[in-house]
Design an enzyme around this catalytic site. Structure first.
Site, mmCIF file in Angstrom:
data_model
loop_
_atom_site.group_PDB
_atom_site.id
_atom_site.type_symbol
_atom_site.label_atom_id
_atom_site.label_comp_id
_atom_site.label_asym_id
_atom_site.label_seq_id
_atom_site.Cartn_x
_atom_site.Cartn_y
_atom_site.Cartn_z
ATOM 1 N N SER A 66 -4.301 -9.399 -0.870
ATOM 2 C CA SER A 66 -2.992 -9.400 -1.519
ATOM 3 C C SER A 66 -2.783 -10.727 -2.252
ATOM 4 O O SER A 66 -3.406 -11.740 -1.940
ATOM 5 C CB SER A 66 -1.882 -9.192 -0.492
ATOM 6 O OG SER A 66 -1.709 -10.354 0.292
ATOM 7 N N LYS B 100 3.229 -15.541 11.273
ATOM 8 C CA LYS B 100 4.185 -14.473 11.587
ATOM 9 C C LYS B 100 3.452 -13.151 11.792
ATOM 10 O O LYS B 100 3.913 -12.289 12.548
ATOM 11 C CB LYS B 100 5.200 -14.349 10.449
ATOM 12 C CG LYS B 100 6.291 -13.316 10.706
ATOM 13 C CD LYS B 100 7.280 -13.251 9.562
ATOM 14 C CE LYS B 100 6.655 -12.641 8.317
ATOM 15 N NZ LYS B 100 7.655 -12.349 7.272
ATOM 16 N N ASP B 101 2.318 -12.980 11.110
ATOM 17 C CA ASP B 101 1.566 -11.728 11.179
ATOM 18 C C ASP B 101 0.393 -11.778 12.142
ATOM 19 O O ASP B 101 -0.376 -10.821 12.233
ATOM 20 C CB ASP B 101 1.034 -11.364 9.777
ATOM 21 C CG ASP B 101 2.152 -11.116 8.783
ATOM 22 O OD1 ASP B 101 3.213 -10.615 9.206
ATOM 23 O OD2 ASP B 101 1.967 -11.421 7.594
ATOM 24 N N SER C 61 11.250 -4.790 9.289
ATOM 25 C CA SER C 61 11.226 -5.689 10.435
ATOM 26 C C SER C 61 12.324 -5.293 11.422
ATOM 27 O O SER C 61 13.514 -5.309 11.081
ATOM 28 C CB SER C 61 11.439 -7.136 9.971
ATOM 29 O OG SER C 61 11.851 -7.962 11.036
ATOM 30 N N ARG D 178 13.217 -7.034 13.886
ATOM 31 C CA ARG D 178 14.002 -8.255 14.093
ATOM 32 C C ARG D 178 15.111 -8.355 13.065
ATOM 33 O O ARG D 178 16.290 -8.569 13.407
ATOM 34 C CB ARG D 178 13.091 -9.485 13.994
ATOM 35 C CG ARG D 178 13.838 -10.821 13.981
ATOM 36 C CD ARG D 178 12.895 -11.967 13.638
ATOM 37 N NE ARG D 178 12.326 -11.857 12.312
ATOM 38 C CZ ARG D 178 12.896 -12.318 11.196
ATOM 39 N NH1 ARG D 178 14.065 -12.930 11.247
ATOM 40 N NH2 ARG D 178 12.297 -12.190 10.026
ATOM 41 N N ARG D 179 14.774 -8.217 11.802
ATOM 42 C CA ARG D 179 15.782 -8.320 10.749
ATOM 43 C C ARG D 179 16.824 -7.210 10.883
ATOM 44 O O ARG D 179 18.019 -7.440 10.693
ATOM 45 C CB ARG D 179 15.111 -8.270 9.379
ATOM 46 C CG ARG D 179 14.365 -9.554 9.027
ATOM 47 C CD ARG D 179 13.562 -9.412 7.751
ATOM 48 N NE ARG D 179 12.903 -10.664 7.401
ATOM 49 C CZ ARG D 179 11.769 -10.734 6.698
ATOM 50 N NH1 ARG D 179 11.179 -9.617 6.274
ATOM 51 N NH2 ARG D 179 11.227 -11.903 6.418
ATOM 52 N N ARG E 157 7.926 -1.244 3.019
ATOM 53 C CA ARG E 157 6.579 -1.758 3.220
ATOM 54 C C ARG E 157 5.956 -2.106 1.876
ATOM 55 O O ARG E 157 6.483 -1.802 0.819
ATOM 56 C CB ARG E 157 5.697 -0.701 3.928
ATOM 57 C CG ARG E 157 6.001 -0.468 5.399
ATOM 58 C CD ARG E 157 5.602 -1.625 6.280
ATOM 59 N NE ARG E 157 4.264 -2.131 6.027
ATOM 60 C CZ ARG E 157 3.149 -1.579 6.479
ATOM 61 N NH1 ARG E 157 3.205 -0.491 7.229
ATOM 62 N NH2 ARG E 157 1.971 -2.113 6.208
ATOM 63 N N GLY E 158 4.784 -2.730 1.928
ATOM 64 C CA GLY E 158 4.074 -3.119 0.719
ATOM 65 C C GLY E 158 4.087 -4.623 0.545
ATOM 66 O O GLY E 158 4.770 -5.348 1.273
ATOM 67 N N ASN E 159 3.300 -5.096 -0.426
ATOM 68 C CA ASN E 159 3.280 -6.531 -0.679
ATOM 69 C C ASN E 159 4.571 -6.963 -1.369
ATOM 70 O O ASN E 159 5.431 -6.138 -1.694
ATOM 71 C CB ASN E 159 2.031 -6.922 -1.480
ATOM 72 C CG ASN E 159 1.975 -6.220 -2.835
ATOM 73 O OD1 ASN E 159 2.979 -6.060 -3.511
ATOM 74 N ND2 ASN E 159 0.784 -5.804 -3.231
ATOM 75 N N ARG F 226 7.591 -4.618 -3.014
ATOM 76 C CA ARG F 226 8.942 -4.581 -2.450
ATOM 77 C C ARG F 226 9.994 -4.913 -3.510
ATOM 78 O O ARG F 226 11.057 -4.294 -3.564
ATOM 79 C CB ARG F 226 9.031 -5.559 -1.281
ATOM 80 C CG ARG F 226 8.125 -5.182 -0.124
ATOM 81 C CD ARG F 226 8.274 -6.132 1.052
ATOM 82 N NE ARG F 226 7.237 -5.872 2.051
ATOM 83 C CZ ARG F 226 7.312 -6.230 3.326
ATOM 84 N NH1 ARG F 226 8.375 -6.870 3.762
ATOM 85 N NH2 ARG F 226 6.331 -5.958 4.157
ATOM 86 N N CYS G 296 5.458 -5.847 16.996
ATOM 87 C CA CYS G 296 6.291 -5.230 15.961
ATOM 88 C C CYS G 296 7.270 -4.217 16.543
ATOM 89 O O CYS G 296 8.190 -3.788 15.859
ATOM 90 C CB CYS G 296 5.399 -4.533 14.929
ATOM 91 S SG CYS G 296 4.437 -5.681 13.944
#
Length: 341
Positions: A16, A84-85, A130, A132-133, A150-152, A156, A243
């Site tokens: 990406s 984070k990932d 997310s 969390r968000r 989703r997606g890069n 988005r 996740c």
């Protein structure tokens, strides 16, 4: 007599645009220190599966398995990850060699129409995959409709511009790294939208036996960032964070004192958010991880439900007196440790 040139350091990276920027950043830092560096771009399962949320298809590990396979097979020497990932537990034989200086860890409010979360009309659609968000945003605005995204980064933003959402929430760090800072209408204060563990930080993974690489990478490490991220990841590790759990953890230094905040949300949305805070003087990774583990116990004492048992190391019980945290860090309660709020 000619000398044999050292082999280049090969960096495994997702393909990406953001991942390539991150790998290129590390490449430039190493080249500035005299190393020859090559990139090995790869497509991971996490990049391929865009129609389902990560929590339903295997979690964050989908972004790193192929990179770790390249390390194990000797096709690459190091892998650059957004922490984070990156899963909280590394497979046997792998190690986190360093954490670079952290970029802005905050979340960004991105909307072509509405300047703030508060400006959204009732029932507006906000895009984020997310958990969390979602949990934190709905605690602020329970009337909003959360839809998966989703997606890069570019994908988005295209979906937002096409009108599928009134607003989306992204990491400030990724937008800044790709020169898209102008898309940020407003960054969220961490107190309002607590970041994910490791958000904004880059980590470099190696095979454990590659001490030569660990020595080469030592110059890139930023110790305050590493300590803060270690504490955050320890909260998530202790809670079994993935996740599938709405969990936030964020540490920031005030002098030598690391203040660590965390929030847990019920995945089913049946229980209110649980927040906790702790602080202590932290100078080593062991102290940072002890602070994170202790804060996980505070979350549990406040009503959070971990995916794995969270035990007091001395008694095998989940509880939360200030004495527990002091015991972990080798301090006394009079040292000024933070209290659960």
């Amino acid at each position: 007599m000619s000398r044999t040139r050292p082999s280049p350091i090969v960096i495994a990276t997702r393909a990406s645009r953001l991942a390539l920027w991150q790998a290129g950043h590390v490449q430039a830092l190493l080249q500035a220190r005299g190393h020859s560096v090559q990139l090995l771009g790869m497509t991971t399962r996490g990049d391929q599966i865009l129609d389902r949320s990560l929590s339903k298809v295997g979690g964050k590990g989908l972004f790193v398995k192929e990179l770790e396979a390249a390390l194990a097979e000797g096709r690459a020497d190091i892998a650059v990850h957004s922490l984070k990932d990156m899963p909280m537990e590394l497979p046997a034989g792998f190690a986190l060699a360093c954490v670079l200086e952290r970029e802005d860890p905050r979340d960004a409010w991105v909307s072509p129409q509405y300047a703030t979360l508060e400006a959204l009309p009732p029932g507006a659609v906000v895009g984020t995959s997310s958990l969390r968000r979602q949990a934190l945003l709905q605690a602020l605005r329970p009337d909003l409709r959360m839809e998966p995204l989703r997606g890069n980064l570019d994908t988005r933003l295209r979906k937002l511009d096409a009108g599928q959402y009134q607003a989306i929430v992204l990491a400030v760090a990724g937008l800044k790294r790709l020169g898209l800072e102008a898309r940020i209408r407003a960054p969220f204060a961490p107190a309002a939208l607590l970041p994910a563990a490791g958000q904004g930080a880059l980590g470099i993974e190696v095979r454990s036996e590659r001490q030569d690489l660990c020595a080469a990478l030592a110059a890139l490490a930023h110790q305050p960032s590493w300590l803060a991220v270690a504490a955050e990841r320890a909260v998530s590790r202790a809670m079994g964070g993935s996740c599938s759990m709405p969990l936030a953890a964020y540490g920031q230094f005030h002098g030598a004192v690391l203040q660590l905040d965390a929030a847990w949300g019920d995945p089913q949305g049946q229980a209110p958010l649980v927040r906790a805070q702790a602080s202590a003087t932290v100078t080593t990774l062991a102290q940072a991880e002890a602070l994170g583990s202790a804060l996980a116990r505070r979350l549990c004492a406040g009503g959070a439900r971990p995916l794995v048992p969270v035990h007091d190391p001395a008694h095998g019980l989940v509880h939360d007196p200030v004495h527990d945290l002091a015991h972990d860090l080798g301090h006394t309660p009079a040292d000024g440790l933070g209290h659960r709020r």
